[in-house]
Design an enzyme around this catalytic site. Structure first.
Site, PDB file in Angstrom:
ATOM      1  N   TYR A 155      78.355   2.679  36.918  1.00 10.77           N
ATOM      2  CA  TYR A 155      77.244   2.643  36.323  1.00 10.77           C
ATOM      3  C   TYR A 155      76.891   4.124  35.801  1.00 10.77           C
ATOM      4  O   TYR A 155      76.530   4.446  34.757  1.00 10.77           O
ATOM      5  CB  TYR A 155      76.195   2.278  37.333  1.00 10.77           C
ATOM      6  CG  TYR A 155      74.640   1.916  36.493  1.00 10.77           C
ATOM      7  CD1 TYR A 155      74.210   1.028  35.813  1.00 10.77           C
ATOM      8  CD2 TYR A 155      73.711   3.113  36.788  1.00 10.77           C
ATOM      9  CE1 TYR A 155      72.980   0.711  35.250  1.00 10.77           C
ATOM     10  CE2 TYR A 155      72.360   2.826  36.177  1.00 10.77           C
ATOM     11  CZ  TYR A 155      72.081   1.973  35.421  1.00 10.77           C
ATOM     12  OH  TYR A 155      70.816   1.799  34.821  1.00 10.77           O
ATOM     13  N   LYS A 159      76.547   5.549  31.985  1.00  8.12           N
ATOM     14  CA  LYS A 159      75.267   6.096  31.443  1.00  8.12           C
ATOM     15  C   LYS A 159      75.583   7.449  31.072  1.00  8.12           C
ATOM     16  O   LYS A 159      75.056   8.171  29.926  1.00  8.12           O
ATOM     17  CB  LYS A 159      74.124   6.049  32.559  1.00  8.12           C
ATOM     18  CG  LYS A 159      73.724   4.716  32.784  1.00  8.12           C
ATOM     19  CD  LYS A 159      73.237   3.873  31.717  1.00  8.12           C
ATOM     20  CE  LYS A 159      72.701   2.420  31.978  1.00  8.12           C
ATOM     21  NZ  LYS A 159      71.797   1.896  30.695  1.00  8.12           N
TER      22      LYS A 159
END
Lengths: 247, 79
Positions: A155, A159
């Site tokens: 994640y 990002k």
């Protein structure tokens, strides 16, 4: 206040959570909305709330990981609306695990939706926006993309990638009057953070000066600013909406 | 057929670069005469691909510097 009166916006991951809040906020500001999601079951709920604001809503079922899907989605959009003013790349997933325990599948799935999905979204809207010589693209990143987070290798990498992608797209598209910016939420109360353990929650709160989780509306307000007329001189920027967690 | 390609290419370029089609000749240079930048060229290549239903590789696209070269490339691809 209808700062987006007559504008149109495409929001990915609009079925729930932050995506729904963004769709509603842009609708409240006067924009017609197309809500895109991979499944259509909750999209109509978002649609009903959007229409209550007196604007149009177009549901689009598409997979952000598939460029052809996204191209077709933008085709549906431009058929329904006269222009494509705002694109919000919000669709995202988590598959948390410690790095040494993370499967190849979980790594790829998150990179694919969160990073490749944004690439596909930008690429699909770039041409119509270039033709118009105007457009606003807002990508939803995360503060963990700036500072990392144990248990979120996939994640946080996705990002961080979104932030770099935002800056490159901003540089490439500035000459065509297109602003590309990102919003990096911290801990926001959604189904995604409801899954956190009590321990993880306590530890998160300890890092936030405001000592509370944010609301999806807080993120939507930053998106509305970046989509609206008051941010015309901003591009390649990342606005953190995190209660002061990362400074 | 050949003149048809020429007309379509010129009208596409005229529209994209916002110039009078009468001012475009085979010798018109995209960068020197029309002040095209790399984004203009990328867009133009996509427009040509869509208009003529063909695929132009990046390598081939880089060799296209004048309107005449663009027309020639399309005529050859269509044969």
């Amino acid at each position: 206040m209808s700062t987006l009166q007559g504008k149109t916006a495409l929001v990915t991951g609009a079925s729930r959570g932050i995506g729904r809040a963004i769709a509603l906020r842009l609708a409240r500001d006067g924009a017609n909305i197309a809500g895109l999601d991979i499944k259509d079951d909750l999209l109509e709920e978002t649609g009903a709330l959007v229409r209550e604001q007196g604007v149009e809503f177009l549901p689009i079922t598409a997979d952000v990981t598939d460029f052809d899907n996204m191209k077709a989605a933008v085709g549906q959009f431009t058929e329904a609306f006269d222009s494509l003013d705002i694109m919000v790349n919000n669709a995202g997933i988590t598959r948390d695990n410690l790095l040494i325990r993370m499967s190849d599948e979980d790594w790829r799935a998150v990179i694919s939706v969160n990073l490749t999905g944004v690439f596909n979204g930008i690429k699909a809207v770039a041409r119509p926006m270039m033709r118009q010589r105007s457009g606003r693209i807002v990508n939803i990143a995360s503060v963990v993309g700036m500072v990392g987070n144990a248990g979120q290798a996939n994640y946080s990498a996705s990002k961080g990638g979104v932030i770099a992608l935002t800056k490159t797209a901003a540089r490439e598209l500035a000459g065509r009057g297109i602003n590309v910016n990102a919003v990096a939420p911290g801990f926001i109360r959604t189904a995604m953070t409801d899954e956190l353990s009590e321990e993880a929650r306590e530890s998160a709160l300890g890092q936030i000066p405001f000592a509370r989780f944010g609301e999806a509306q807080d993120v939507a307000a930053a998106v509305a600013f970046l989509a609206g007329p008051d941010s015309s001189y901003l591009t390649g920027q990342v606005i953190r909406v995190d209660g002061g967690m990362v400074m | 057929m050949a003149s048809d390609v020429r007309e379509r290419v010129i009208s596409l370029i005229a529209e994209r670069m916002d110039v009078d089609p009468d001012q475009i000749t085979d010798d018109t240079h995209f960068v020197n005469d029309l002040q095209s930048d790399s984004l203009d060229m990328a867009e133009l290549v996509i427009d040509l691909e869509e208009e003529f239903d063909l695929s132009i590789s990046d390598e081939e696209a880089q060799k296209i510097e004048t309107v005449g070269q663009a027309i020639k490339h399309i005529e050859e691809s269509q044969q």
